[in-house]
Design an enzyme around this catalytic site. Sequence first.
Site, short mmCIF file in Angstrom:
data_model
loop_
_atom_site.label_atom_id
_atom_site.label_comp_id
_atom_site.label_asym_id
_atom_site.label_seq_id
_atom_site.Cartn_x
_atom_site.Cartn_y
_atom_site.Cartn_z
N PRO A 19 0.82 -1.03 -0.06
CA PRO A 19 -0.09 0.51 0.02
C PRO A 19 0.79 1.40 0.30
O PRO A 19 1.43 1.40 0.93
CB PRO A 19 -1.54 -0.17 1.17
CG PRO A 19 0.46 -0.94 2.15
CD PRO A 19 -0.01 -2.57 1.24
N ASN A 20 0.35 2.18 -1.10
CA ASN A 20 0.73 3.66 -0.94
C ASN A 20 2.49 4.10 -1.76
O ASN A 20 2.51 4.93 -1.78
CB ASN A 20 1.22 3.85 0.54
CG ASN A 20 -0.47 4.70 1.17
OD1 ASN A 20 -1.18 4.78 0.63
ND2 ASN A 20 -0.25 3.53 2.78
N ARG A 27 4.69 11.20 -2.96
CA ARG A 27 4.61 10.90 -1.04
C ARG A 27 5.67 11.20 0.13
O ARG A 27 6.75 10.49 -0.57
CB ARG A 27 4.53 9.58 -1.34
CG ARG A 27 4.27 8.83 0.11
CD ARG A 27 4.01 7.20 0.06
NE ARG A 27 3.91 6.37 1.46
CZ ARG A 27 4.22 5.71 2.37
NH1 ARG A 27 4.95 4.68 1.21
NH2 ARG A 27 3.50 5.29 3.14
N TYR A 32 10.57 9.32 1.07
CA TYR A 32 10.98 8.14 0.15
C TYR A 32 11.89 8.73 -1.31
O TYR A 32 11.75 7.86 -1.91
CB TYR A 32 9.43 7.66 -0.62
CG TYR A 32 8.39 7.41 0.81
CD1 TYR A 32 9.13 5.92 1.42
CD2 TYR A 32 7.80 7.96 1.87
CE1 TYR A 32 8.63 5.27 2.53
CE2 TYR A 32 7.51 7.37 3.10
CZ TYR A 32 7.33 5.69 3.59
OH TYR A 32 6.91 5.35 3.95
N ASN A 83 8.75 -5.51 -0.64
CA ASN A 83 7.94 -4.43 0.44
C ASN A 83 6.66 -3.96 0.13
O ASN A 83 5.59 -3.65 -0.41
CB ASN A 83 8.68 -3.55 -0.34
CG ASN A 83 8.50 -1.70 0.55
OD1 ASN A 83 7.89 -1.55 1.99
ND2 ASN A 83 9.31 -0.63 -0.26
N ALA A 86 2.96 -0.43 5.10
CA ALA A 86 3.03 -0.67 6.45
C ALA A 86 2.21 -1.83 6.53
O ALA A 86 2.16 -2.37 8.31
CB ALA A 86 0.84 0.62 6.52
N GLU A 107 12.56 -8.81 1.68
CA GLU A 107 12.08 -7.86 2.17
C GLU A 107 13.06 -6.90 1.62
O GLU A 107 14.27 -6.64 2.10
CB GLU A 107 11.77 -8.09 3.75
CG GLU A 107 11.10 -7.34 4.16
CD GLU A 107 11.45 -6.52 5.78
OE1 GLU A 107 11.44 -8.33 6.33
OE2 GLU A 107 10.49 -6.29 6.66
N HIS A 109 12.50 -2.43 2.40
CA HIS A 109 11.87 -0.75 1.86
C HIS A 109 13.40 0.31 2.26
O HIS A 109 13.78 0.31 2.46
CB HIS A 109 12.28 -0.81 4.13
CG HIS A 109 11.23 -1.67 4.38
ND1 HIS A 109 9.77 -1.40 4.20
CD2 HIS A 109 11.49 -2.79 5.44
CE1 HIS A 109 8.94 -2.94 5.23
NE2 HIS A 109 9.99 -3.99 5.29
N ARG A 116 12.47 5.30 12.42
CA ARG A 116 11.23 6.09 11.89
C ARG A 116 10.06 5.80 13.71
O ARG A 116 10.90 5.89 14.64
CB ARG A 116 10.43 5.44 11.13
CG ARG A 116 11.24 5.79 9.95
CD ARG A 116 11.06 5.69 8.52
NE ARG A 116 9.64 6.98 8.39
CZ ARG A 116 8.27 6.64 7.10
NH1 ARG A 116 8.77 5.09 6.31
NH2 ARG A 116 7.72 6.92 7.06
C1 DHK Z 1 6.87 1.95 3.16
C2 DHK Z 1 5.85 2.53 3.75
O1 DHK Z 1 4.56 2.29 3.44
C3 DHK Z 1 5.71 1.73 4.91
O2 DHK Z 1 4.32 1.44 5.29
C4 DHK Z 1 6.83 1.58 5.73
C5 DHK Z 1 7.94 1.27 3.97
C6 DHK Z 1 8.41 1.91 5.01
C7 DHK Z 1 9.85 1.68 3.34
O3 DHK Z 1 10.52 2.37 3.38
O4 DHK Z 1 9.66 1.52 1.42
O5 DHK Z 1 7.07 1.76 7.09
#
Ligand code: DHK
Length: 159
Positions: A19-20, A27, A32, A83, A86, A107, A109, A116
């Site tokens: 998600p996201n 974002r 990011y 990835n 959340a 995995e 991130h 964080r």
């Molecule tokens: C991406 C997200 O959307 C967060 O919810 C994670 C992760 C971290 C990232 O750092 O790629 O906590």
Amino acid sequence: MRAHYPEAMSIDVLVLNGPNLNLLGTREPGIYGSDTLASIEQQTQQVATTLGVTTTWEQSNHEGTLVDLIHDARGKFKGIVINAGAYTHTSVAIRDALKGVGIPFVEVHISNVHAREEFRAHSYLSDIADAIIVGAGPLGYELAIRTLAPRLVDPPKLA
Ligand code: DHK
């Protein structure tokens, strides 16, 4: 150009984003960065090609869809880069799916989740992952492929 493995040994890897991550580029750029998911895919695939790896990228904001994509990976992909966004911090279902299919996974991130909020420090995936890459930015996806590729060609033998 395939520098490391012959054509016949092309390795298919699923790159799964939760998600996201479709919002990358706009974002929270301070966390990011400003690369979009599409541009990260393009950059990563360029490097993957030199390693004899073909990546297939999927993104979903829905936990069940991610579970389905993991199930569907059986017989199609030798490795997974995930990835889970959340869901990393909440999803027993995604953990169980990854365990259930038994496909080696890394995995990733983009951000350093350990620097964080405290809730981001726990991952339901880390202890069953083959490797974990955090805080390397978009390069994390490339590092994940570089980590997975040799292991998929010549898996380490268990003692
Ligand atoms: C991406 C997200 O959307 C967060 O919810 C994670 C992760 C971290 C990232 O750092 O790629 O906590």
